[in-house]
Design a protein around this motif. Structure first.
Motif, short mmCIF file in Angstrom:
data_model
loop_
_atom_site.label_atom_id
_atom_site.label_comp_id
_atom_site.label_asym_id
_atom_site.label_seq_id
_atom_site.Cartn_x
_atom_site.Cartn_y
_atom_site.Cartn_z
N ASP A 143 -13.69 20.58 -18.21
CA ASP A 143 -13.83 21.23 -16.90
C ASP A 143 -13.57 20.24 -15.77
O ASP A 143 -12.98 20.57 -14.75
N LEU A 144 -14.02 19.02 -15.99
CA LEU A 144 -13.90 17.99 -14.95
C LEU A 144 -12.44 17.72 -14.59
O LEU A 144 -12.09 17.60 -13.41
N VAL A 145 -11.57 17.65 -15.58
CA VAL A 145 -10.17 17.28 -15.31
C VAL A 145 -9.43 18.33 -14.50
O VAL A 145 -8.39 18.02 -13.89
N THR A 146 -9.93 19.56 -14.45
CA THR A 146 -9.24 20.61 -13.68
C THR A 146 -9.34 20.36 -12.18
O THR A 146 -8.67 21.05 -11.40
N ASN A 147 -10.14 19.39 -11.78
CA ASN A 147 -10.32 19.10 -10.36
C ASN A 147 -9.46 17.93 -9.88
O ASN A 147 -9.71 17.39 -8.79
N TYR A 148 -8.46 17.58 -10.67
CA TYR A 148 -7.57 16.48 -10.31
C TYR A 148 -6.13 16.98 -10.26
O TYR A 148 -5.51 17.21 -11.30
N PRO A 149 -5.58 17.19 -9.06
CA PRO A 149 -4.21 17.68 -8.95
C PRO A 149 -3.19 16.80 -9.65
O PRO A 149 -2.21 17.27 -10.19
N ARG A 150 -3.43 15.48 -9.65
CA ARG A 150 -2.57 14.57 -10.37
C ARG A 150 -3.41 13.69 -11.28
O ARG A 150 -4.41 13.13 -10.87
N GLY A 151 -3.00 13.61 -12.55
CA GLY A 151 -3.71 12.80 -13.52
C GLY A 151 -4.69 13.57 -14.37
O GLY A 151 -5.38 12.98 -15.20
N GLY A 152 -4.78 14.90 -14.20
CA GLY A 152 -5.79 15.68 -14.89
C GLY A 152 -5.75 15.54 -16.40
O GLY A 152 -6.74 15.17 -17.04
N ARG A 153 -4.61 15.84 -17.03
CA ARG A 153 -4.53 15.80 -18.48
C ARG A 153 -4.79 14.39 -19.04
O ARG A 153 -5.58 14.24 -19.97
N PRO A 154 -4.15 13.33 -18.50
CA PRO A 154 -4.46 11.99 -19.01
C PRO A 154 -5.92 11.59 -18.84
O PRO A 154 -6.43 10.78 -19.62
#
Length: 440
Positions: free
Chosen positions: A82-93
């Motif tokens: 859930d946390l990574v969905t809040n990063y427009p760039r770099g989310g998946r890594p």
């Protein structure tokens, strides 16, 4: 040494000598959130000589001024997925990074060092003291206890790789330092990007993120000061479509508020590529059924025909000032009776409620953006250790990387995580290289 009972604000961090010979274990370039966290972690993991070089007179300035002086330390988003969905760039890594150190780990880290955090209803987490100085004091005290040394007003001019000897770090004032490892944690400042490029890294160009939008919409701007929840936004820019739903603030230049900031963060590069021009579609009623809205408009015509458009609006919780501006937007007069409203005008009012189209005229006028997109390419960094794949012994943390988060504590969380991972890896790597744990 720390004197028992001495307040954190009174603690002076040890000053670094002007020349480090033989090399120190680690020099951290940048005394911000990620730099301090990396330095503290490395020292706590056993490195004897960890030093921070800060360009300004005072470290942790951004921590001190963030959140209006309250410091939004992190966000109560506990699952890495859930946390990574809040990063427009770099989310998946970032998923791998957050699987090792995420929100719960950050909360526990601060609690172990005497700083309790509390979550607000929207998930943002602040110190119980509700003051950023408590966060600054906690980090400074942890640095002192761990044995980290700080040298302020040290502007790093250049880095030079010296093979097995590590790095030569040269400052603008003529002082030089030798270090076995270097952690670059300069935030969004151009100096860090320049140093990374000089060491062979390709950087993603920097563009603003998290900004308001200036709109060419005089009727809407007349509603300045209104805030609405649950507004749905759709932005067309750069041949792409971006959507967000949430709270919106009408300003005297256009739109701001959390939903707009999230929208511009994800659309940052598309908007920059289009020179901050495009089309914004606004559904002022959010998730309301289109059929219900149409029925409300018909009911006004057939059952409240004596009333005027200005006195009776189809949705009761729609602010009257906004409704009057929508009337102006479609060319309707407020004193027109609903019984006299033609079907064509009814269709225009429906479209204004659920799909108002506004031309974007640029970013908000006050340089509000406080996060930048761009930096060191993630593909050039081993994200398990934060070590450069281009220059062994060089590490990165924080906003210098091509990672940026939404408002709400997400950017600080990335600082804590990347700093912790870098500090851990540097300490373990040096200990393995020497064959034994180093002691102070």
């Amino acid at each position: 040494m720390m004197v028992p009972g001495q307040p954190a604000s009174a603690i002076a961090i040890t000053e670094l000598p002007l020349l480090s010979d033989p090399p120190v274990d680690l020099i951290v370039v940048g005394g911000g959130a990620s730099g301090f966290f990396g330095a503290i972690t490395a020292a706590e993991e056993g490195l004897a000589f960890v030093h921070v070089l800060e360009a300004t007179s005072e470290p942790l300035t951004k921590v001190k001024i963030s959140g209006g002086g309250r410091c939004n330390v992190t966000h109560a988003c506990w699952e890495p997925g859930d946390l990574v969905t809040n990063y427009p760039r770099g989310g998946r890594p970032l998923l791998g990074l957050f699987s090792r150190f995420a929100t719960g780990d950050a909360v526990a880290w601060f609690a172990d060092r005497g700083l309790e955090l509390v979550a607000e209803p929207d998930g943002r987490m602040f110190p119980v003291a509700n003051c950023s100085s408590a966060v600054v004091a906690c980090l400074k005290q942890a640095a002192v206890v761990a044995g980290v040394s700080l040298r302020s007003q040290k502007v790093v001019q250049s880095l030079e790789r010296r093979g097995a000897a590590g790095f030569l770090v040269q400052c603008r004032d003529g002082s030089s330092f030798q270090a076995q490892r270097v952690l670059l944690a300069t935030g969004g400042h151009p100096s860090g990007r320049r140093l990374a490029a000089a060491m062979g890294h390709q950087l993603v160009p920097s563009v603003p993120s998290l900004f308001s939008l200036a709109l060419e919409a005089p009727a809407l701007i007349a509603c300045s000061g209104l805030a609405l929840d649950g507004v749905h936004l759709s932005l067309k820019a750069g041949g792409q479509n971006f959507q967000q739903t949430g709270r919106v603030l009408i300003t005297h230049w256009g739109l701001s508020g959390p939903a707009i900031l999230r929208l511009t963060a994800f659309a940052a590069r598309a908007l920059q590529g289009d020179h901050y021009r495009g089309k914004l579609f606004v559904n002022w009623l959010g998730m309301s059924s289109h059929n219900l809205v149409k029925q409300s408009l018909r009911d006004l015509r057939h059952h409240q025909g004596r009333r005027t458009l200005g006195s009776a609006r189809p949705v009761s919780n729609l602010p009257r000032r906004l409704w009057l501006s929508l009337l102006v937007q479609v060319g309707a007069t407020a004193d027109l009776r609903w019984a006299d409203c033609p079907a064509r005008l009814e269709r225009l009012l429906f479209e204004a409620l659920v799909a108002s189209c506004y031309s974007i005229g640029g970013k908000g006028p006050f340089g509000e953006e406080f996060v930048t997109a761009g930096g060191v390419q993630l593909g050039e960094v081993n994200l398990a250790t934060m070590e450069s794949r281009v220059c062994p012994g060089l590490y990165f943390a924080g906003e210098l990387l091509d990672v940026d988060g939404l408002t709400g504590g997400f950017n600080f969380q990335h600082c804590w995580t990347s700093g912790w991972l870098a500090g851990q890896a540097i300490a373990k790597g040096l200990q393995l290289a020497t064959g034994s744990d180093q002691t102070r």
